[in-house]
Design an enzyme around this catalytic site. Structure first.
Site, mmCIF file in Angstrom:
data_model
loop_
_atom_site.group_PDB
_atom_site.id
_atom_site.type_symbol
_atom_site.label_atom_id
_atom_site.label_comp_id
_atom_site.label_asym_id
_atom_site.label_seq_id
_atom_site.Cartn_x
_atom_site.Cartn_y
_atom_site.Cartn_z
ATOM 1 N N HIS A 197 -3.255 22.205 -11.207
ATOM 2 C CA HIS A 197 -3.915 20.906 -11.015
ATOM 3 C C HIS A 197 -3.384 19.844 -11.974
ATOM 4 O O HIS A 197 -3.403 18.664 -11.671
ATOM 5 C CB HIS A 197 -5.442 21.030 -11.184
ATOM 6 N N LYS A 204 -4.758 4.372 0.077
ATOM 7 C CA LYS A 204 -4.402 5.017 1.350
ATOM 8 C C LYS A 204 -3.844 6.417 1.061
ATOM 9 O O LYS A 204 -2.632 6.648 1.142
ATOM 10 C CB LYS A 204 -3.387 4.133 2.078
#
Ligand code: PMP
Length: 283
Positions: free
Chosen positions: A101, A147
């Site tokens: 991560h 986006k």
């Protein structure tokens, strides 16, 4: 069909993105969809600068400056012989073999690709007869102004609508038992009431390029545009409703759930005409 990947034009068999790419494993990336018309690329700068702003926010390396990216896009559209189509751009945080991560080491390059696709099929009667929306909870994250390629909730919402004869979902968030409209799976919404245009404010939505153009056009037409938090009931009580997006352009809405609206009423008709004028003359 040619694609552009990390610095070169490649054919299908050479489109090699590693399976450990963070776009696949974490949806750690951004995208843009841009319309092409008669081989021209519309509003490229608006789209690319939206991607650049989000790339800065997420600290993802933007590999190509705008001018170069535009030249690549023009070449890609030309190579594929695309006239009326869609340019898809994706930027991910690159390939990280550890699936950690934590952000990968600084030297890891981002992955950048472009596809030039034929225009998706939309029934042309949609612009004349209007489309149906289905309300659906907005299950997305708090980063909706970017986006990002985290689109599973949008996929869920749109498919809920398709399965019920709808074109799009009208998503809502609940706060203190009240439902507030946000946006669609890939569209922004407007309604007209007593000659005033209303649209959800930019909190919790993607600020659409089309939405921005529509707001300017509506103001140029002499109308007032109110951007605010909008309860779902206000949409149900509207006189005219329409949606706005790169691919759908300005499209009238004939119904939300079981509530119907005048299709292409006099105000919506003016906006549709103004947007089509801008669209067909854009360079
Ligand atoms: N909202 C969302 C969630 C979207 O994905 C899109 C499509 N990009 C839009 C709104 C409309 O934005 P645009 O006008 O830039 O296509």
């Amino acid at each position: 069909m040619w694609a552009f990947l990390d610095g070169e034009f490649v054919q299908e068999k050479e489109r090699l993105v590693q399976l450990e790419n963070r776009g696949l494993t974490f949806a750690d990336g951004l995208f843009e969809v841009i319309r092409t018309l008669e081989g021209r690329i519309l509003f490229f700068e608006d789209h690319y600068s939206r991607m650049k702003k989000s790339a800065e926010f997420f600290n993802i390396e933007m590999r190509f400056p705008s001018e170069e990216a535009r030249r690549i896009a023009v070449e890609l559209v030309k190579r594929n012989g695309i006239e009326d189509g869609e340019l898809y751009i994706e930027l991910t945080r690159g390939t990280d073999p550890h699936r950690d991560h934590r952000y990968p080491p600084k030297e890891t390059r981002s992955t950048f690709f472009m596809l030039a696709l034929p225009l998706r099929k939309i029934d042309s009667t949609s612009w004349r007869d209007g489309v149906k929306l289905l309300t659906y909870p907005d299950l997305r994250h708090g980063l909706c102004e970017h986006k990002t390629i985290n689109l599973l909730p949008n996929v869920l919402a749109k498919n809920f609508a398709y399965a019920r004869g709808g074109y799009e979902a009208l998503m809502f968030r609940e706060s203190n038992g009240k439902k507030y409209a946000t946006e669609g799976g890939s569209s922004n919404y407007f309604f007209v009431k007593d000659g005033v245009f209303y649209t959800p404010e930019v909190d919790n939505i993607l600020s659409g390029i089309t939405r921005g153009k529509v707001i300017s056009l509506v103001e140029d037409l002499g109308y007032e545009v109110v951007e605010k938090r909008i309860a779902l009931e206000e949409f149900f009580n509207a006189e005219e409703v329409f949606l706005a997006s790169t691919v759908s352009r300005v499209m009238p809405v004939r119904a939300i759930d079981d509530v119907s609206f005048e299709v292409c009423g006099k105000h919506t008709a003016k906006v549709m005409r103004a947007y089509e004028d801008l669209f067909f003359s854009a360079r």
